[in-house]
Design an enzyme around this catalytic site. Structure first.
Site, PDB file in Angstrom:
ATOM      1  N   TRP A 172      55.091  78.543  49.965  1.00 14.51           N
ATOM      2  CA  TRP A 172      55.778  79.530  50.794  1.00 14.51           C
ATOM      3  C   TRP A 172      57.039  78.974  51.447  1.00 14.51           C
ATOM      4  CZ3 TRP A 172      50.622  78.156  51.310  1.00 14.51           C
ATOM      5  CH2 TRP A 172      50.330  77.195  52.284  1.00 14.51           C
ATOM      6  N   ARG A 173      57.342  77.715  51.175  1.00 10.51           N
ATOM      7  CA  ARG A 173      58.570  77.123  51.710  1.00 10.51           C
ATOM      8  C   ARG A 173      59.708  77.099  50.687  1.00 10.51           C
ATOM      9  NH1 ARG A 173      56.100  71.864  55.036  1.00 10.51           N
ATOM     10  NH2 ARG A 173      55.591  73.011  56.950  1.00 10.51           N
TER      11      ARG A 173
ATOM     12  N   GLU B  79      51.303  82.937  56.552  1.00 13.79           N
ATOM     13  CA  GLU B  79      50.952  82.797  57.967  1.00 13.79           C
ATOM     14  C   GLU B  79      49.628  83.489  58.283  1.00 13.79           C
ATOM     15  OE1 GLU B  79      52.114  80.943  60.193  1.00 13.79           O
ATOM     16  OE2 GLU B  79      54.007  80.282  59.341  1.00 13.79           O
TER      17      GLU B  79
ATOM     18  N   TYR C  66      52.357  85.032  67.826  1.00  9.69           N
ATOM     19  CA  TYR C  66      52.649  83.863  66.999  1.00  9.69           C
ATOM     20  C   TYR C  66      53.209  84.254  65.629  1.00  9.69           C
ATOM     21  CZ  TYR C  66      52.056  80.417  63.423  1.00  9.69           C
ATOM     22  OH  TYR C  66      52.306  79.617  62.336  1.00  9.69           O
TER      23      TYR C  66
ATOM     24  N   LEU D 219      38.295  83.771  51.760  1.00  2.33           N
ATOM     25  CA  LEU D 219      39.097  83.392  52.922  1.00  2.33           C
ATOM     26  C   LEU D 219      38.448  83.810  54.230  1.00  2.33           C
ATOM     27  CD1 LEU D 219      42.739  84.184  51.732  1.00  2.33           C
ATOM     28  CD2 LEU D 219      41.876  81.958  52.458  1.00  2.33           C
TER      29      LEU D 219
ATOM     30  N   TYR E 213      37.192  86.509  57.441  1.00  4.39           N
ATOM     31  CA  TYR E 213      37.927  87.313  58.417  1.00  4.39           C
ATOM     32  C   TYR E 213      38.694  88.426  57.711  1.00  4.39           C
ATOM     33  CZ  TYR E 213      36.795  83.419  61.503  1.00  4.39           C
ATOM     34  OH  TYR E 213      36.128  82.475  62.226  1.00  4.39           O
TER      35      TYR E 213
ATOM     36  N   ASP F 291      51.241  77.845  68.087  1.00  8.98           N
ATOM     37  CA  ASP F 291      49.924  77.897  67.445  1.00  8.98           C
ATOM     38  C   ASP F 291      49.115  76.709  67.960  1.00  8.98           C
ATOM     39  OD1 ASP F 291      51.013  75.699  66.129  1.00  8.98           O
ATOM     40  OD2 ASP F 291      50.310  76.323  64.142  1.00  8.98           O
TER      41      ASP F 291
ATOM     42  N   CYS G 116      56.017  60.435  74.493  1.00 11.24           N
ATOM     43  CA  CYS G 116      54.698  61.026  74.686  1.00 11.24           C
ATOM     44  C   CYS G 116      53.992  60.439  75.910  1.00 11.24           C
ATOM     45  CB  CYS G 116      53.842  60.822  73.438  1.00 11.24           C
ATOM     46  SG  CYS G 116      52.218  61.602  73.553  1.00 11.24           S
TER      47      CYS G 116
ATOM     48  N   GLN H 165      42.770  80.490  60.767  1.00 12.61           N
ATOM     49  CA  GLN H 165      41.367  80.122  60.555  1.00 12.61           C
ATOM     50  C   GLN H 165      41.121  79.360  59.248  1.00 12.61           C
ATOM     51  OE1 GLN H 165      39.434  80.830  63.106  1.00 12.61           O
ATOM     52  NE2 GLN H 165      40.793  82.261  64.133  1.00 12.61           N
ATOM     53  N   THR H 166      42.180  78.949  58.532  1.00 12.35           N
ATOM     54  CA  THR H 166      41.999  78.296  57.237  1.00 12.35           C
ATOM     55  C   THR H 166      42.997  77.155  57.099  1.00 12.35           C
ATOM     56  OG1 THR H 166      41.539  80.532  56.389  1.00 12.35           O
ATOM     57  CG2 THR H 166      41.644  78.778  54.777  1.00 12.35           C
TER      58      THR H 166
ATOM     59  N   CYS I 279      54.132  58.604  64.709  1.00 10.52           N
ATOM     60  CA  CYS I 279      54.768  59.721  65.392  1.00 10.52           C
ATOM     61  C   CYS I 279      56.203  59.404  65.799  1.00 10.52           C
ATOM     62  CB  CYS I 279      53.958  60.105  66.637  1.00 10.52           C
ATOM     63  SG  CYS I 279      54.656  61.518  67.517  1.00 10.52           S
TER      64      CYS I 279
END
Length: 321
Positions: free
Chosen positions: A20-21, A33, A114, A76, A78, A132, A202, A38-39, A196
């Site tokens: 999807w990018r 999205e 979101y 999937l 839901y 998110d 941080c 939930q996945t 990171c």
């Protein structure tokens, strides 16, 4: 120093190649999205590819019957997400163009704060931050923030912070950079702080509190239920109804049955299953009389098109149907 100065170069060098990018088309961004709720990314990719192959455009999705959309969503979970996608596709198919602001997108079924911001920033470059679970985790640790992040006041503060992160930079890249950092480095249980790019900024790393953050949201208490499914068979077809008494799978096609809330786990049951806050201990039996409820008769091979739920599959398997 703005976080974007370190985070954007890191993202552009380390970002995952995801289907999807490939471009800024809002349709695949939207579908991805919704699927990613939930996945995990790894689990979503094959479902996404199959879904897009069958429904390559909004118009294709809008024209398809709901049963086929649900069938492609099987696994999937839901399933209200799939139904909302189908409803939204029908609305989008009647529009002259895809809405390009998060306020307009929020008017569509299944698109909340979101998702609408994720689409508008990634597809149309709207200067809005996204929040998110990954972004909440990154924010909490960067700021060593022990607030109850699910409270309204905290949510407003985090959204304001996220909006500031995209100011003056590419909002698509910056939003995805924050989510990518949370998904691959600033992970829930074993953050890889040595990798990171924002380690020096941080505060949780400085205070050694990163594993304590973000604060865990109290989980809903599970309810224990017994459920006896009633299997009506006529002309080799199985009866499904939306008019059932079970508190789970409301308004969805389901096998009729008798359910009861329990204090403790029952001694006898054929299978068990969990849906959101319900622990279900199930059994089933065939019924020779005619059903009183309204519903549909379907072949066993077509049950998943109308009721693509693991609970139904387990029930039918317990009777070897």
């Amino acid at each position: 120093m703005p976080h974007s100065l370190k985070l954007l170069p890191w993202y552009l060098e380390n970002k995952r190649v995801l289907p999807w990018r490939k471009n800024r088309d809002p349709y695949p961004i939207w579908i991805s999205e919704i699927m990613l709720q939930q996945t995990t990314v790894k689990a979503v990719i094959p479902y996404f590819n199959n879904f897009m192959e069958r429904f390559p455009s909004v118009q294709d999705l809008a024209k398809a019957p709901e049963s086929e959309v649900l069938e492609k969503w099987t696994g999937l979970g839901y399933y209200s997400r799939a139904r909302n996608i189908h409803k939204a596709a029908k609305a989008l198919a009647s529009m002259s163009q895809f809405p390009n602001s998060y306020l307009e997108l929020q008017e569509l079924p299944g698109l909340g704060p979101y998702t609408s911001r994720a689409i508008s920033s990634q597809a149309f470059g709207e200067q809005v931050g996204v929040v998110d679970g990954n972004v909440i985790r990154v924010y909490s640790r960067l700021n060593n923030d022990f607030e109850l992040w699910w409270n309204r006041a905290a949510q407003i503060k985090i959204q304001t912070w996220a909006n500031k992160q995209v100011h003056g930079v590419n909002p698509s890249d910056m939003n995805q950079a924050l989510m990518e950092l949370g998904s691959t480095v600033c992970t829930p249980k074993s953050p890889q702080c040595f990798l990171c790019p924002l380690q020096k900024e941080c505060l949780a790393f400085k205070n050694k509190t990163q594993k304590e953050l973000p604060i865990k949201k109290p989980k809903k208490e599970f309810q224990t239920w017994s459920w006896q499914a009633l299997i009506y068979i006529k002309n080799k077809k199985i009866f499904l109804t939306r008019d059932h008494e079970a508190p789970f799978l409301k308004k969805q096609y389901c096998l009729p049955g008798q359910s009861k809330r329990l204090k403790d786990k029952p001694l006898k049951f054929d299978f068990k299953h969990s849906i959101t806050c319900y622990k279900i201990f199930g059994s089933s039996r065939k019924v020779n009389s005619a059903p009183k409820a309204k519903g549909i008769w379907v072949l066993p091979t077509d049950v998943s098109k109308h009721a693509p739920f693991s609970l139904i599959q387990k029930t039918l398997q317990s009777l070897e149907l």
